[in-house]
Design a protein around this motif. Sequence first.
Motif, short mmCIF file in Angstrom:
data_model
loop_
_atom_site.label_atom_id
_atom_site.label_comp_id
_atom_site.label_asym_id
_atom_site.label_seq_id
_atom_site.Cartn_x
_atom_site.Cartn_y
_atom_site.Cartn_z
N ASP A 65 0.86 -1.19 0.00
CA ASP A 65 0.00 0.00 0.00
C ASP A 65 0.89 1.24 0.00
O ASP A 65 1.69 1.44 0.92
CB ASP A 65 -0.89 -0.05 1.25
CG ASP A 65 -1.87 1.12 1.31
OD1 ASP A 65 -1.63 2.15 0.65
OD2 ASP A 65 -2.88 0.98 2.04
N LYS B 21 -2.94 -0.10 -3.21
CA LYS B 21 -3.62 1.20 -3.30
C LYS B 21 -2.60 2.27 -3.60
O LYS B 21 -1.45 2.16 -3.15
CB LYS B 21 -4.29 1.54 -1.96
CG LYS B 21 -5.44 0.65 -1.63
CD LYS B 21 -6.03 1.03 -0.31
CE LYS B 21 -7.23 0.14 -0.03
NZ LYS B 21 -7.66 0.18 1.34
N SER C 15 -6.92 7.42 -0.72
CA SER C 15 -6.27 6.19 -1.18
C SER C 15 -7.20 5.53 -2.18
O SER C 15 -8.41 5.45 -1.94
CB SER C 15 -6.05 5.23 0.00
OG SER C 15 -4.91 5.58 0.71
#
Length: 385
Positions: free
Chosen positions: A17, A138, A147
């Motif tokens: 992420d 993300k 995000s």
Amino acid sequence: MEPTYSPYIIGELQRFDQRYTVFSRARWEEGLMRLKEMQTEISTAKMNRGVKGFAQLEQALRDASWYVERCFGRSASGLANRGLYSWCSQDPANGRYLGRRAAVSPEEASFRVKYAAKLFGADLVGVCMLNRSWLYSKIYDWERGESVDVDTLISEDYRYAVVLAVEMDYEALRTAPSVAGAATGLGYSRMAFVASMVAEFIRCLGYKAIPLGNDVALSIPIAVDAGLGELGRNGLLITPEYGPRVRLCKVLTDLPLKPDEPVDFGVQAFCEVCRKCAEKCPSGAISMGARSEWVDKLSSSRGVLKWPIDPIKCYRFWCANGLDCSICISVCPFNKPNTAVHKAARWFVKHAPPLNRILVWLDDALGYSRQIDIDTFWGKVRARF
Ligand code: SF4
Ligand code: SF4
């Protein structure tokens, strides 16, 4: 052949992420935000005091080198789909290519795209099938405070990646951590320039193309897949031609291309015995020991054994220094002008790994990877004019 990271995959690769890269964290994590402010304060204080390597004449060079990236790119800040990194053409004149697909085989398309990349300024270019494990889970857009799930942005149509590397200046990097920042900034500016035009070339062939810098996907494993080099102990891509002295960008596309083969030129065995980057790292961020899965519970990816890098230690040094660093690029024995001597050394690394310790010793003994002080640097530059 398999990429040289393959034997070190120990489980399911968990997609990363982007919110947890150290640069994203510096946008929302209080302690790191304060460090980021401190970096600007320290660099200005060094400029005011005229500290060698950080004086106005030198910081001006560095900041100017970033101009194209900061004003027209911004992937170094982790932002996607901005300026030169726009995901659609910004040139109305090229609307005439819409719906017009060039009839071209994957082999010919690869050749044409590689030629275009070199013409536009890439020093290295490779092609691979896109492994979606290397896409972030993300993206984190700190400017918009959101995000976004990457799978909603990058469809399965994007099956290929074109990976581009731009060389950074050898002598400037030897001054790390001072004027080296100008080589880094120029690298980022050239990335935006080259990636945007390669993407536009593919769009003009009638296919989709997304230019990316540091955003959306991990560049290094994609570059390994595309045959540009191998992962080194310093956490960077080591290329045969320039060692780690490159910056990477990539273009994702649905244009069918002929993938390149990953390379193995002996980096994994050499890094086991070298450790020069770890010894010279001023923050102790690079491991002297064995591979492991992670060191920082937020900012390290999981599922693969690597020589761990502590991103917070590294970032703390940058902030205390007032500028970025690059010592781990500069001191790497693979970072050399691509001369006959360097090519010969590389031949031994690839074909005679038992001699690696001798090569490391020779590198030290001959001062081959020695850094230079700022006066020596400017003396060398003046001699060229
Ligand atoms: S950039 Fe500098 S501080 Fe960071 S890992 Fe490399 S040598 Fe260490
Ligand atoms: S300095 Fe040595 S250990 Fe570090 S990446 Fe380069 S070759 Fe590997």
